[in-house]
Design a protein around this motif. Structure first.
Motif, PDB file in Angstrom:
ATOM      1  N   GLU A 107       0.820  -1.206   0.000  1.00 18.06           N
ATOM      2  CA  GLU A 107       0.000   0.000   0.000  1.00 18.06           C
ATOM      3  C   GLU A 107       0.863   1.268   0.000  1.00 18.06           C
ATOM      4  OE1 GLU A 107      -3.985  -1.434   2.452  1.00 18.06           O
ATOM      5  OE2 GLU A 107      -2.324  -0.511   3.541  1.00 18.06           O
ATOM      6  N   LEU A 108       2.155   1.108   0.216  1.00 18.84           N
ATOM      7  CA  LEU A 108       3.067   2.242   0.354  1.00 18.84           C
ATOM      8  C   LEU A 108       3.878   2.447  -0.913  1.00 18.84           C
ATOM      9  CD1 LEU A 108       4.391   1.222   3.883  1.00 18.84           C
ATOM     10  CD2 LEU A 108       2.693   2.989   3.402  1.00 18.84           C
ATOM     11  N   ASP A 109       4.247   3.699  -1.191  1.00 19.13           N
ATOM     12  CA  ASP A 109       5.106   3.982  -2.335  1.00 19.13           C
ATOM     13  C   ASP A 109       6.413   3.196  -2.212  1.00 19.13           C
ATOM     14  OD1 ASP A 109       3.330   5.662  -3.534  1.00 19.13           O
ATOM     15  OD2 ASP A 109       4.289   7.516  -2.885  1.00 19.13           O
ATOM     16  N   THR A 110       6.934   2.780  -3.342  1.00 20.22           N
ATOM     17  CA  THR A 110       8.094   1.882  -3.389  1.00 20.22           C
ATOM     18  C   THR A 110       9.295   2.423  -2.628  1.00 20.22           C
ATOM     19  OG1 THR A 110       7.339   1.108  -5.556  1.00 20.22           O
ATOM     20  CG2 THR A 110       9.618   0.612  -4.941  1.00 20.22           C
ATOM     21  N   TYR A 111       9.536   3.719  -2.720  1.00 16.75           N
ATOM     22  CA  TYR A 111      10.716   4.292  -2.080  1.00 16.75           C
ATOM     23  C   TYR A 111      10.443   4.808  -0.663  1.00 16.75           C
ATOM     24  CZ  TYR A 111      13.057   4.063  -6.591  1.00 16.75           C
ATOM     25  OH  TYR A 111      13.635   3.622  -7.759  1.00 16.75           O
ATOM     26  N   MET A 112       9.183   4.738  -0.224  1.00 15.89           N
ATOM     27  CA  MET A 112       8.811   5.240   1.088  1.00 15.89           C
ATOM     28  C   MET A 112       8.474   4.132   2.078  1.00 15.89           C
ATOM     29  SD  MET A 112       8.462   8.024   2.862  1.00 15.89           S
ATOM     30  CE  MET A 112       8.163   9.448   1.821  1.00 15.89           C
ATOM     31  N   SER A 113       8.244   2.932   1.573  1.00 14.27           N
ATOM     32  CA  SER A 113       7.710   1.870   2.422  1.00 14.27           C
ATOM     33  C   SER A 113       8.622   1.536   3.606  1.00 14.27           C
ATOM     34  CB  SER A 113       7.457   0.600   1.591  1.00 14.27           C
ATOM     35  OG  SER A 113       8.631   0.202   0.907  1.00 14.27           O
ATOM     36  N   GLY A 114       9.949   1.519   3.363  1.00 14.17           N
ATOM     37  CA  GLY A 114      10.862   1.181   4.450  1.00 14.17           C
ATOM     38  C   GLY A 114      10.813   2.197   5.577  1.00 14.17           C
ATOM     39  N   ILE A 115      10.801   3.485   5.245  1.00 21.01           N
ATOM     40  CA  ILE A 115      10.757   4.544   6.259  1.00 21.01           C
ATOM     41  C   ILE A 115       9.462   4.463   7.063  1.00 21.01           C
ATOM     42  CG2 ILE A 115      10.573   7.042   6.596  1.00 21.01           C
ATOM     43  CD1 ILE A 115      12.473   7.413   4.279  1.00 21.01           C
ATOM     44  N   ILE A 116       8.338   4.269   6.368  1.00 23.35           N
ATOM     45  CA  ILE A 116       7.039   4.235   7.054  1.00 23.35           C
ATOM     46  C   ILE A 116       6.971   3.065   8.034  1.00 23.35           C
ATOM     47  CG2 ILE A 116       4.552   3.980   6.741  1.00 23.35           C
ATOM     48  CD1 ILE A 116       5.730   6.718   5.938  1.00 23.35           C
ATOM     49  N   ARG A 117       7.429   1.901   7.607  1.00 17.49           N
ATOM     50  CA  ARG A 117       7.401   0.749   8.519  1.00 17.49           C
ATOM     51  C   ARG A 117       8.281   0.991   9.741  1.00 17.49           C
ATOM     52  NH1 ARG A 117       5.935  -4.256   7.114  1.00 17.49           N
ATOM     53  NH2 ARG A 117       5.418  -4.368   9.336  1.00 17.49           N
ATOM     54  N   GLU A 118       9.448   1.636   9.539  1.00 11.77           N
ATOM     55  CA  GLU A 118      10.347   1.890  10.662  1.00 11.77           C
ATOM     56  C   GLU A 118       9.773   2.940  11.613  1.00 11.77           C
ATOM     57  OE1 GLU A 118      12.889   0.082  11.449  1.00 11.77           O
ATOM     58  OE2 GLU A 118      12.492  -1.111   9.647  1.00 11.77           O
ATOM     59  N   LEU A 119       9.164   3.992  11.076  1.00 13.43           N
ATOM     60  CA  LEU A 119       8.561   5.006  11.936  1.00 13.43           C
ATOM     61  C   LEU A 119       7.476   4.403  12.816  1.00 13.43           C
ATOM     62  CD1 LEU A 119       8.315   7.961   9.386  1.00 13.43           C
ATOM     63  CD2 LEU A 119       9.704   7.940  11.470  1.00 13.43           C
ATOM     64  N   ASN A 120       6.663   3.554  12.227  1.00  7.03           N
ATOM     65  CA  ASN A 120       5.604   2.915  13.001  1.00  7.03           C
ATOM     66  C   ASN A 120       6.166   1.909  14.006  1.00  7.03           C
ATOM     67  OD1 ASN A 120       2.670   3.697  11.970  1.00  7.03           O
ATOM     68  ND2 ASN A 120       4.033   3.729  10.209  1.00  7.03           N
ATOM     69  N   ARG A 121       7.239   1.233  13.640  1.00  3.48           N
ATOM     70  CA  ARG A 121       7.908   0.330  14.598  1.00  3.48           C
ATOM     71  C   ARG A 121       8.375   1.089  15.826  1.00  3.48           C
ATOM     72  NH1 ARG A 121      13.100  -0.713  15.901  1.00  3.48           N
ATOM     73  NH2 ARG A 121      13.902   0.628  14.227  1.00  3.48           N
ATOM     74  N   LEU A 122       8.821   2.325  15.621  1.00  2.08           N
ATOM     75  CA  LEU A 122       9.327   3.158  16.708  1.00  2.08           C
ATOM     76  C   LEU A 122       8.225   3.892  17.459  1.00  2.08           C
ATOM     77  CD1 LEU A 122      12.439   4.614  14.850  1.00  2.08           C
ATOM     78  CD2 LEU A 122      12.479   2.940  16.716  1.00  2.08           C
ATOM     79  N   GLY A 123       6.971   3.634  17.093  1.00  2.19           N
ATOM     80  CA  GLY A 123       5.844   4.254  17.793  1.00  2.19           C
ATOM     81  C   GLY A 123       5.489   5.630  17.294  1.00  2.19           C
TER      82      GLY A 123
END
Length: 482
Positions: free
Chosen positions: A90-106
């Motif tokens: 569901e996330l843009d190809t170049y943004m998906s990693g950052i979004i998952r990490e931000l959410n992992r960090l709360g």
């Protein structure tokens, strides 16, 4: 070449790595695992998946191939993420990693866009997210992030899409409890992570291939140009701001005096690190790590000028890499900073009483900057042989700074990691004062001109161990690196 783990992290898959080709997927949501397996199928990668364990039967593919496999039609078409844990597809190809990490960090996100190669990447956060922590994290990662008062929960990232993947990989190293600390604490923890990585890669003189490859990969995202010369030295260049300020050479050497003992471990007693067997290799892995930290810092710094990086080979067996460096790379260099000295506060301005590295005023500039930021133990001193000798022979104002290690070349070698990080702080402070540094270097050049004598119509030669550039060189811009 990225490892499989790096490729997965940079796309936002949260897996546990058991080995370079084996991953536990039980902590990842079902939809993301299915998308991962589908992407491997698209990339024609053989694998097995059993009881939540993914085993891949081949070496990693290139990131270009991997991005093509995961960039499915319609991916990221809906920028709204909702409140549940986001799905990778569901996330843009170049943004998906950052979004998952931000959410992992709360740090909860609700919408994002990677800019699609046209606009600036942006992230929208939930109204309950602590934006002070968000910005602290981005600053600690040296990300060029901006928060507008009119959009208090939207962050704009001033970087190209490829850098977003690197940011995600660096963000994976951050632990949740680090966010409760100051920004500099996070930076230091990331610095120590890189230091430990480099201390795990052996590379004695003449066998620097692996460490050079690792440094190349870490450095490349932060510089304009990077190459390996014919002798094996790693060269890079970064123009900062307008580039109208001084050109500074940053140097450390890749090789160690001997290979690391097989199976050795790093023994940590607080800030002091040593090796369980054989040399630690902080000479000069510590210096290399300092330079990599500087490269990350430049984009968000106020330094105005050009930085050239030189990671030399075979320093330990006679400064061989530096001696074989192609001279054109040094033509426009105003000053050099080498990080390859034992101890915690030395600014080496000469090789004993044999060879001066610089006008003493260049060393004193570092002393004054250190005092200004509260590092009062830094003082000018004589030292031993290092690559600094070669840069000085080219007429470049040069100093060699302590990197925090002691008892180098012995089994008793140890590294004070606090002192090593202090070297980062000193160089940052020196480059932050680039205007004063540039003025001081101009004054030194004026003094040098008074000592010149003409030997030929367009040729100036070495006088009293001062090396000056030939007149024609001043009219030639630095040769482009291949």
């Amino acid at each position: 070449m990225k490892t499989w783990n790096q490729l997965f992290i940079r796309q936002g898959f949260i897996l546990e790595e058991k080995s370079p080709n084996e991953f536990i997927c039980t902590n990842e949501r079902k939809e993301n695992v299915e998308f991962l397996l589908t992407s491997l199928d698209v990339a024609n990668v053989d694998y097995t998946f059993c009881d939540g364990v993914l085993t891949i039967a081949r070496p990693p593919i290139s990131e270009k191939q991997w991005l093509k496999a995961v960039d499915v039609p319609g991916r990221g078409v809906s920028e709204s993420l909702g409140l549940e844990e986001p799905k990778v597809f569901e996330l843009d190809t170049y943004m998906s990693g950052i979004i998952r990490e931000l959410n992992r960090l709360g740090l909860r996100t609700v919408s994002c866009c990677d800019g699609h190669g046209e606009g600036l990447p942006r992230i929208y956060f939930d109204n309950q997210t602590n934006m002070e922590k968000v910005m602290q994290l981005f600053r600690a990662l040296h990300a060029n992030a901006h928060l507008l008062q009119s959009y208090p929960h939207r962050v704009t990232l001033r970087m190209n899409r490829e850098r977003l993947l690197d940011l995600a990989e660096n963000m994976r190293k951050v632990q949740i409890d680090w966010l409760e600390q100051e920004e500099q604490y996070i930076q230091k923890m990331l610095f120590l992570h890189t230091l430990e990585e480099l201390l795990s890669i052996s590379g004695e003189s003449g066998n620097e291939h692996n460490i050079r490859s690792a440094v190349y990969e870490k450095l490349a995202p932060y510089v304009d140009r990077i190459t390996t010369d014919q002798y094996g030295n790693l060269l890079a260049q970064k123009k900062c701001k307008t580039g109208h300020g001084p050109t500074i050479l940053l140097n450390a050497h890749l090789d160690t005096v001997e290979a690391f003992a097989p199976g050795r471990t790093i023994v940590k007693q607080g800030a002091i690190w040593s090796s369980s067997e054989g040399i630690l290799g902080a000479d000069d892995r510590a210096g290399v790590t300092v330079l990599l930290e500087m490269a990350k810092w430049l984009d968000t710094s106020s330094f105005n000028g050009t930085i050239k990086f030189v990671f030399t080979v075979e320093e330990e067996c006679g400064l061989v890499g530096a001696r074989n460096l192609e001279e054109y790379f040094l033509w426009d260099v105003d000053a050099a900073i080498v990080v390859d000295r034992r101890g915690s506060g030395d600014i080496v301005t000469s090789c004993g009483t044999i060879q001066p590295f610089c006008d003493i005023r260049y060393g004193q500039f570092f002393e004054q900057v250190a005092r200004d930021i509260g590092l009062t133990h830094w003082t000018c001193t004589a030292g031993g042989s290092s690559d600094t000798r070669i840069w000085a022979e080219h007429g470049i104002q040069s100093v060699n700074l302590s990197a925090g290690y002691e008892w180098e070349h012995t089994d008793n070698e140890r590294l004070d990691t606090d002192a090593c990080y202090g070297t980062v702080q000193l160089i940052q402070a020196v480059l932050t004062q680039s205007r004063d540094l540039s003025r001081m270097l101009r004054d030194l050049r004026r003094v040098d001109r008074n000592d010149l004598c003409y030997v030929g119509r367009n040729d100036l030669r070495r006088v009293d161990r001062k090396v000056v550039k030939v007149e024609r060189v001043s009219k030639v811009k630095s040769k482009q690196m291949e």
